[in-house]
Every structure is written in structure tokens, then in C-alpha cells.
Design an enzyme around this catalytic site. Structure first.
Site, PDB file in Angstrom:
ATOM      1  N   GLU A   7       9.339   1.494  11.295  1.00 29.15           N
ATOM      2  CA  GLU A   7      10.440   2.440  11.121  1.00 29.15           C
ATOM      3  C   GLU A   7       9.822   3.824  11.119  1.00 29.15           C
ATOM      4  O   GLU A   7       9.123   4.198  10.182  1.00 29.15           O
ATOM      5  CB  GLU A   7      11.171   2.111   9.812  1.00 29.15           C
ATOM      6  CG  GLU A   7      12.566   2.680   9.786  1.00 29.15           C
ATOM      7  CD  GLU A   7      12.556   4.086   9.270  1.00 29.15           C
ATOM      8  OE1 GLU A   7      12.415   5.014  10.104  1.00 29.15           O
ATOM      9  OE2 GLU A   7      12.679   4.263   8.065  1.00 29.15           O
ATOM     10  N   LYS A  28       0.875  -1.173   0.000  1.00 30.92           N
ATOM     11  CA  LYS A  28       0.000   0.000   0.000  1.00 30.92           C
ATOM     12  C   LYS A  28       0.913   1.224   0.000  1.00 30.92           C
ATOM     13  O   LYS A  28       1.433   1.631   1.037  1.00 30.92           O
ATOM     14  CB  LYS A  28      -0.885  -0.009   1.255  1.00 30.92           C
ATOM     15  CG  LYS A  28      -2.211   0.712   1.114  1.00 30.92           C
ATOM     16  CD  LYS A  28      -2.120   2.183   0.778  1.00 30.92           C
ATOM     17  CE  LYS A  28      -1.812   3.051   1.973  1.00 30.92           C
ATOM     18  NZ  LYS A  28      -1.605   4.471   1.607  1.00 30.92           N
ATOM     19  N   CYS A  38      13.808   9.797   7.066  1.00 34.20           N
ATOM     20  CA  CYS A  38      13.691   9.268   8.429  1.00 34.20           C
ATOM     21  C   CYS A  38      15.011   9.371   9.167  1.00 34.20           C
ATOM     22  O   CYS A  38      15.059   9.683  10.347  1.00 34.20           O
ATOM     23  CB  CYS A  38      13.219   7.822   8.390  1.00 34.20           C
ATOM     24  SG  CYS A  38      14.026   6.846   7.124  1.00 34.20           S
ATOM     25  N   GLU A  47      10.608  15.652  15.622  1.00 31.36           N
ATOM     26  CA  GLU A  47      10.952  15.461  14.210  1.00 31.36           C
ATOM     27  C   GLU A  47      10.198  16.500  13.382  1.00 31.36           C
ATOM     28  O   GLU A  47       8.979  16.600  13.458  1.00 31.36           O
ATOM     29  CB  GLU A  47      10.542  14.056  13.751  1.00 31.36           C
ATOM     30  CG  GLU A  47      10.870  13.801  12.296  1.00 31.36           C
ATOM     31  CD  GLU A  47      10.562  12.375  11.854  1.00 31.36           C
ATOM     32  OE1 GLU A  47       9.390  11.967  11.924  1.00 31.36           O
ATOM     33  OE2 GLU A  47      11.504  11.661  11.450  1.00 31.36           O
ATOM     34  N   SER A  49       4.793   7.779  10.234  1.00 35.52           N
ATOM     35  CA  SER A  49       4.737   8.580  11.461  1.00 35.52           C
ATOM     36  C   SER A  49       4.567   7.697  12.700  1.00 35.52           C
ATOM     37  O   SER A  49       4.069   6.569  12.617  1.00 35.52           O
ATOM     38  CB  SER A  49       3.574   9.569  11.369  1.00 35.52           C
ATOM     39  OG  SER A  49       2.362   8.860  11.239  1.00 35.52           O
TER      40      SER A  49
HETATM   41  P1  NAI Z   1       1.765   8.674   7.704  1.00 32.13           P
HETATM   42  O1  NAI Z   1       2.365   7.866   8.781  1.00 32.13           O
HETATM   43  O2  NAI Z   1       0.354   9.134   7.866  1.00 32.13           O
HETATM   44  O3  NAI Z   1       1.828   7.892   6.292  1.00 32.13           O
HETATM   45  C1  NAI Z   1       2.676   6.800   5.992  1.00 32.13           C
HETATM   46  C2  NAI Z   1       1.859   5.678   5.324  1.00 32.13           C
HETATM   47  O4  NAI Z   1       0.905   5.194   6.259  1.00 32.13           O
HETATM   48  C3  NAI Z   1       1.069   6.117   4.094  1.00 32.13           C
HETATM   49  O5  NAI Z   1       1.057   5.060   3.147  1.00 32.13           O
HETATM   50  C4  NAI Z   1      -0.327   6.309   4.646  1.00 32.13           C
HETATM   51  O6  NAI Z   1      -1.342   6.144   3.683  1.00 32.13           O
HETATM   52  C5  NAI Z   1      -0.389   5.190   5.670  1.00 32.13           C
HETATM   53  N1  NAI Z   1      -1.399   5.386   6.722  1.00 32.13           N
HETATM   54  C6  NAI Z   1      -1.857   6.545   7.236  1.00 32.13           C
HETATM   55  N2  NAI Z   1      -2.811   6.304   8.153  1.00 32.13           N
HETATM   56  C7  NAI Z   1      -2.950   4.969   8.242  1.00 32.13           C
HETATM   57  C8  NAI Z   1      -3.772   4.104   9.015  1.00 32.13           C
HETATM   58  N3  NAI Z   1      -4.655   4.579   9.889  1.00 32.13           N
HETATM   59  N4  NAI Z   1      -3.635   2.763   8.850  1.00 32.13           N
HETATM   60  C9  NAI Z   1      -2.751   2.259   7.974  1.00 32.13           C
HETATM   61  N5  NAI Z   1      -1.958   3.032   7.194  1.00 32.13           N
HETATM   62  C10 NAI Z   1      -2.056   4.368   7.325  1.00 32.13           C
HETATM   63  O7  NAI Z   1       2.721   9.918   7.480  1.00 32.13           O
HETATM   64  P2  NAI Z   1       2.353  11.322   6.788  1.00 32.13           P
HETATM   65  O8  NAI Z   1       1.009  11.769   7.232  1.00 32.13           O
HETATM   66  O9  NAI Z   1       2.562  11.191   5.359  1.00 32.13           O
HETATM   67  O10 NAI Z   1       3.478  12.283   7.401  1.00 32.13           O
HETATM   68  C11 NAI Z   1       3.326  12.843   8.699  1.00 32.13           C
HETATM   69  C12 NAI Z   1       4.637  12.857   9.456  1.00 32.13           C
HETATM   70  O11 NAI Z   1       5.084  11.523   9.629  1.00 32.13           O
HETATM   71  C13 NAI Z   1       5.803  13.543   8.754  1.00 32.13           C
HETATM   72  O12 NAI Z   1       5.798  14.917   8.981  1.00 32.13           O
HETATM   73  C14 NAI Z   1       6.979  12.853   9.384  1.00 32.13           C
HETATM   74  O13 NAI Z   1       7.288  13.448  10.633  1.00 32.13           O
HETATM   75  C15 NAI Z   1       6.508  11.450   9.624  1.00 32.13           C
HETATM   76  N6  NAI Z   1       6.936  10.536   8.534  1.00 32.13           N
HETATM   77  C16 NAI Z   1       8.033   9.737   8.730  1.00 32.13           C
HETATM   78  C17 NAI Z   1       8.509   8.956   7.702  1.00 32.13           C
HETATM   79  C18 NAI Z   1       9.714   8.101   7.874  1.00 32.13           C
HETATM   80  O14 NAI Z   1      10.427   7.871   6.891  1.00 32.13           O
HETATM   81  N7  NAI Z   1       9.957   7.541   9.034  1.00 32.13           N
HETATM   82  C19 NAI Z   1       7.875   8.939   6.391  1.00 32.13           C
HETATM   83  C20 NAI Z   1       6.694   9.758   6.296  1.00 32.13           C
HETATM   84  C21 NAI Z   1       6.275  10.528   7.340  1.00 32.13           C
END
Ligand code: NAI
Ligand code: MG
Length: 491
Positions: A262, A187, A296, A393, A241
Site C-alpha cells: 500500500e 516492524k 496515503c 505525492e 513509499s
Molecule cells: P518508508 O517507505 O521509508 O518507510 C515505511 C516503513 O518501511 C518504515 O517502517 C521503514 O523503517 C521501512 N523501511 C524503510 N526502508 C526499508 C527497507 N529497505 N527494507 C524494509 N523496510 C524498510 O517511508 P518514509 O521514508 O518514512 O517516507 C517517505 C515518503 O514515503 C513519504 O514522504 C511519503 O510520500 C511516502 N509514505 C507513504 C505512506 C503511506 O501511507 N502510503 C506512509 C509513509 C510514507
């Protein structure tokens, strides 16, 4: 003002069709719903993608389950490995197309996108080569017994990935899972998923059997949530996140399945008086601004001993004032952030830094499209370790420089956040390097370098809020497999 979508070909690898990839077929989501995918460099719509739902996840998981019972499940490890090698080769042959797709979709400068293509190919080579090298053991036991272990795939694995490094994260997560013989459901993020779709198409082209790799684009709360609670999914890997990571772990608990999380970090670099400052400088800055800080393992905290503090700060500030921000295709130092929302998050942090000393900022090019999500890379100086910008972060091109007096203080500051993903030590003192490598609470330690993003071979993952489980290297193959012990009494 420039047009930024001009390099996009919706027909290449079927990426522009707003469909899911299930059982080696391109299929419309059952609801027919779509999501507009935007180009972060301009705000223009690139194309529509499928808004997959729970029913599409069901179809994808069924297809993966069927694959395990059919051709994919019957392949030998060397055959899987050879297929992954071919896929890596095809990825390399399509470097330019994939890099352009990633640059348009994620907003990352073309050179950085090319590096991600290379990493994806390397993951296919590394895990392709490892597929037939994960052996069980024989265990001496009671008289009359022969005991051995079998390393087996979990079955169907779920992969929920973010938008910042789609190709790299597909490589390290889906790559390791496929090598162990799992059937995968991916996904990708709703903000950037074109290279995930292209990857699936390339996998089909090299002969991956139906169902080995399925891709369902969609929203996190819909397709993502459905995948994480699906009772037939036996392992979930998630990068994103902290908040969503907690949801994923709770969801997995309902089915008692393992997760790899991660979740990013607040990774420090520790610069001591005896460090080779000239060698450190490019790493100090680049590790913070690569992919516009949306990494990250970005190094967002630079801890500097007082004896070299002024020198390091001045040289970092010089580099910052030369940084240029422009659309991804212009291939300068930084592109835009992924979205208007991410820009708001980063700007709110910059506002919280209003009380801080701004050492330097980079420059946004004059003619960037107004719809793009551009922010100036910003270096803050003399920041106290407890400040919100030194604790949370930010996920943007913002670094804080923090002075320290001695090793004990540096260690306390470095370990003084809830995260622990990567840390680096810049010092010529071998004993100090060894001490700190042991005492720093972090999944990876670099000595006199900083490896954000690199190192297909190097196990990677966090402690604390950075998550748990390890991806990359051989270590990932343990996570993506399970162990069976066979004890035979033969007398
Ligand atoms: P997110 O954690 O919401 O999105 C990452 C993935 O999780 C996407 O594919 C999203 O569709 C999916 N997702 C979101 N809600 C979900 C749920 N309830 N159940 C299952 N999957 C779900 O991150 P977002 O909103 O894009 O970014 C927000 C913050 O997260 C950023 O500002 C950053 O601080 C952090 N982040 C960290 C990353 C890393 O590489 N560790 C990557 C992206 C974001
Ligand atoms: Mg989110």
C-alpha cells in the site's frame, strides 16, 4: 514556549524501555543499540527505542514459528476471535493513554489520535468476529470423489508499517493476519512506534500466547530489510513509499512469497456543476489536511468543473485561511509534520509551486516550539494537470485545484497520474456516478463523500504505483490466508 513531552509516561505498557517484544517478553536488542525517538511537535527526544537488527528479527521469527507449533497454533478460530475481542475492549478502555501516546509520537492532534484508537478497537472487533467465518467449500467432482477446500494461515507473516497511522495500520494488517491464525512479526517505523509497543503489551495482558505477536523496532534498512528477506516469513505486508515497496517486492521474490503493498497516491475528488457544494466542502478540505496531509489516501487533487470553479475555490480558500497549526496536544486543525526531513520534502514541493497561484494558506500559531516541524497548509489554484505538484505525492498539507470543462476531461485528468488509490465523484447525476465509478482507475471510489482513513469494513488498496493487494474488510482475510484443495477418492 510550551513543553510537549509532559504527558509521556515511559512505564505505561513498558513503551519507554528501548526493548523489543519477542515471545511475550521485553528484551533488549542483541546489539544493545538504540534510536532517539523525537516529538514532532517540539523536536524534543521522547525516549529511546530499540534499534533492532537482523539477529533480533531472527529471534522474533523463531518465536513466531514456535507459536504456530504450540498454543497459538492450537487455538480454534472462535478462541482467537474471542481473544481479539478482549484486546479491542482493552484498547477502548485505554483510549486516552493510547491517544496521547500517538499524539506525542506522530504529532497528530489529539482528536485525530482518539479516532485512530477507535479504529484499532474496531479492527479487533471486526476481525475477531470474522475469525470463525472464513469457510472452505465443497466442490462437485468426478464420481467417487469428495473434494473440499481448507483455508489456512500462511504461517509467519511480516508487517512493515509507516509512522503516519501506526494504530490503524496495525489494526488492518496485524489484525487480519491474527484472525486467520498467522503468527506475526511487526516492524514499526523508526519515527513513531510507541503505540505498536503498547499494543503488544496489551495483547499479552489479555492472554495472547507467546509468539503470536512480536514487535522489533528498528531502522528500515536494518530490521525492515532483514524481515523482508527472511526465508521463514511466508507473507509480507508493507505500507510506505513506492521506492521501499519495490525493494520489499524484490526481497519477497527471493523467497517466492506474496506481498501486499500500500504505497500512497495522488487521489482526486471530482466536483461537477450539479454537486451539492455545501455538502462537499468539508470533505474537499479535510481529506487533504487530515494528519497534516500525511495520509496515503489524502485527497491532494481537487478537480472542479468550470461552472462552479470560482465558488468552490473561494469557499475552500476561506476554510484554508481559518486553519490553525499547533502542537498535537493543543488539538487544533493540524499538528506538525512527522520530522524535520518530512518538512524539508514538503517545503521543496512548496518551492516548486512558486510559479502557481496560491489561493490561501493556514496559520501556524505564534507560540509553537521552534524545534517542531510545522508547515502552513497551502491551497494552489488553476494548476495544470501535468504540473509536478499535480503529479507527485507530497505527503503534506498541500492541495491543488484543477479546472475542467466536461466529464471526459475530468476522467482523463483523474486517471492521469501513476497512482490509483482513492477517488471521489461529487454530482447529483446518477448515470454519471455509475459511469465514473467504472472508469476511474482506483481501488476505492466514493460518491458524494470521501472516506479517507475510515471504513474498517471496506476493502482498501491500490492500482498502479499505489500498490496491490487489499487490506480491510473480509477481503484482507483472503490475502492473509492460503487455500488447500483436498480430493478424496473413496469410490
Ligand atoms: P518508508 O517507505 O521509508 O518507510 C515505511 C516503513 O518501511 C518504515 O517502517 C521503514 O523503517 C521501512 N523501511 C524503510 N526502508 C526499508 C527497507 N529497505 N527494507 C524494509 N523496510 C524498510 O517511508 P518514509 O521514508 O518514512 O517516507 C517517505 C515518503 O514515503 C513519504 O514522504 C511519503 O510520500 C511516502 N509514505 C507513504 C505512506 C503511506 O501511507 N502510503 C506512509 C509513509 C510514507
Ligand atoms: Mg525511508
Amino acid at each position: 514556549m510550551k513543553k510537549s513531552n509532559s504527558n509521556f509516561d515511559p512505564n505505561w505498557c513498558s513503551v519507554g524501555r528501548a526493548q523489543c517484544f519477542i515471545g511475550n517478553e521485553w528484551v533488549a536488542p542483541i546489539s544493545g543499540a538504540t534510536i532517539e525517538l523525537k516529538n514532532p511537535s517540539s523536536g524534543e527526544v521522547i525516549c529511546n527505542i530499540a534499534r533492532g537488527g537482523a539477529d533480533d528479527i531472527d529471534r522474533a521469527v523463531d518465536s513466531a514459528n514456535a507459536a504456530l507449533a504450540r498454543e497459538w497454533g492450537r487455538l480454534t478460530a472462535p478462541e482467537r476471535g474471542r481473544m481479539m475481542f478482549r484486546l479491542g475492549q482493552l484498547v477502548l478502555e485505554n483510549t486516552e493513554q493510547l491517544a496521547r501516546l500517538e499524539a506525542i509520537d506522530v504529532g497528530k492532534p489529539l482528536t485525530q489520535a482518539r479516532a485512530d484508537v477507535l479504529a484499532l478497537a474496531r479492527y479487533m472487533e471486526f476481525y475477531g468476529g470474522a475469525a470463525d467465518k472464513m469457510h472452505g467449500t465443497t466442490i462437485p467432482y468426478l464420481d467417487g470423489y469428495t473434494v473440499y477446500t481448507l483455508r489456512e494461515p500462511h504461517g509467519v507473516t511480516g508487517h512493515i508499517i509507516p509512522w503516519n497511522y501506526p494504530m490503524q495500520i496495525i489494526g488492518r494488517s496485524v489484525g487480519a493476519a491474527l484472525a486467520m491464525g498467522n503468527a506475526t512479526v511487526l516492524k514499526p517505523a523508526e519515527e513513531a512506534c510507541l503505540t505498536a509497543l503498547a499494543f503488544a503489551d496489551l495483547a499479552k495482558q489479555v492472554g495472547f500466547p507467546a509468539g503470536a505477536l512480536n514487535v522489533v523496532p528498528g531502522l528500515g534498512a536494518e530490521a525492515g530489510a532483514a524481515l523482508s528477506v527472511h526465508p521463514s516469513v511466508r507473507h509480507i505486508s508493507f505500507t510506505g513509499s513506492v521506492g521501499v515497496g519495490k525493494l520489499i517486492q524484490s526481497a519477497a521474490a527471493q523467497n517466492v512469497v506474496p506481498v501486499t503493498l500500500e504505497l500512497g497516491g495522488k487521489s482526486p475528488q471530482l466536483v461537477f456543476d450539479d454537486a451539492d457544494i455545501a455538502a462537499a466542502l468539508p470533505f474537499l478540505v479535510d481529506a487533504g489536511i487530515q494528519n497534516a496531509g500525511q495520509t496515503c489516501s489524502a485527497s491532494s487533487r481537487i478537480l472542479v468543473q468550470r461552472g462552479v470553479y470560482d465558488e468552490v475555490l473561494e469557499k475552500m480558500a476561506q476554510r484554508y485561511s481559518q486553519l490553525r497549526v499547533a502542537p498535537a496536544m493543543d488539538d487544533l486543525d493540524l499538528g506538525p509534520l512527522i520530522s524535520a526531513r518530512q518538512k524539508e520534502i514538503v517545503e521543496s514541493y512548496l518551492a516548486k509551486g512558486a510559479d502557481l497561484e496560491t489561493a490561501a494558506q493556514g496559520k501556524i500559531e505564534d507560540d509553537v516550539p521552534i524545534g517542531g516541524s510545522y508547515v502552513k497548509p497551502t491551497l494552489f489554484a488553476s494548476v495544470s494537470p501535468g504540473h509536478v505538484l499535480a503529479q507527485e505525492e507530497i505527503f503534506g498539507p498541500v492541495q491543488v485545484v484543477i479546472p475542467f470543462s466536461d466529464e471526459d476531461e475530468a476522467l482523463a485528468i483523474a486517471n492521469g497520474t501513476k497512482y490509483g488509490l482513492v477517488a471521489s465523484v461529487w454530482s447529483a447525476n446518477g448515470a454519471r456516478q455509475m459511469r465514473l465509478a467504472k472508469k476511474l482507475q482506483s481501488g476505492q471510489i466514493f460518491v458524494n463523500n470521501y472516506g479517507a482513513g475510515g471504513g474498517v469494513e471496506l476493502p482498501f488498496g491500490g492500482t498502479g504505483l499505489s500498490g496491490h493487494g487489499r487490506e480491510k474488510g473480509f477481503e484482507a482475510l483472503y490475502g492473509f490466508s492460503t487455500l488447500k484443495t483436498v480430493a478424496t477418492l473413496h469410490g
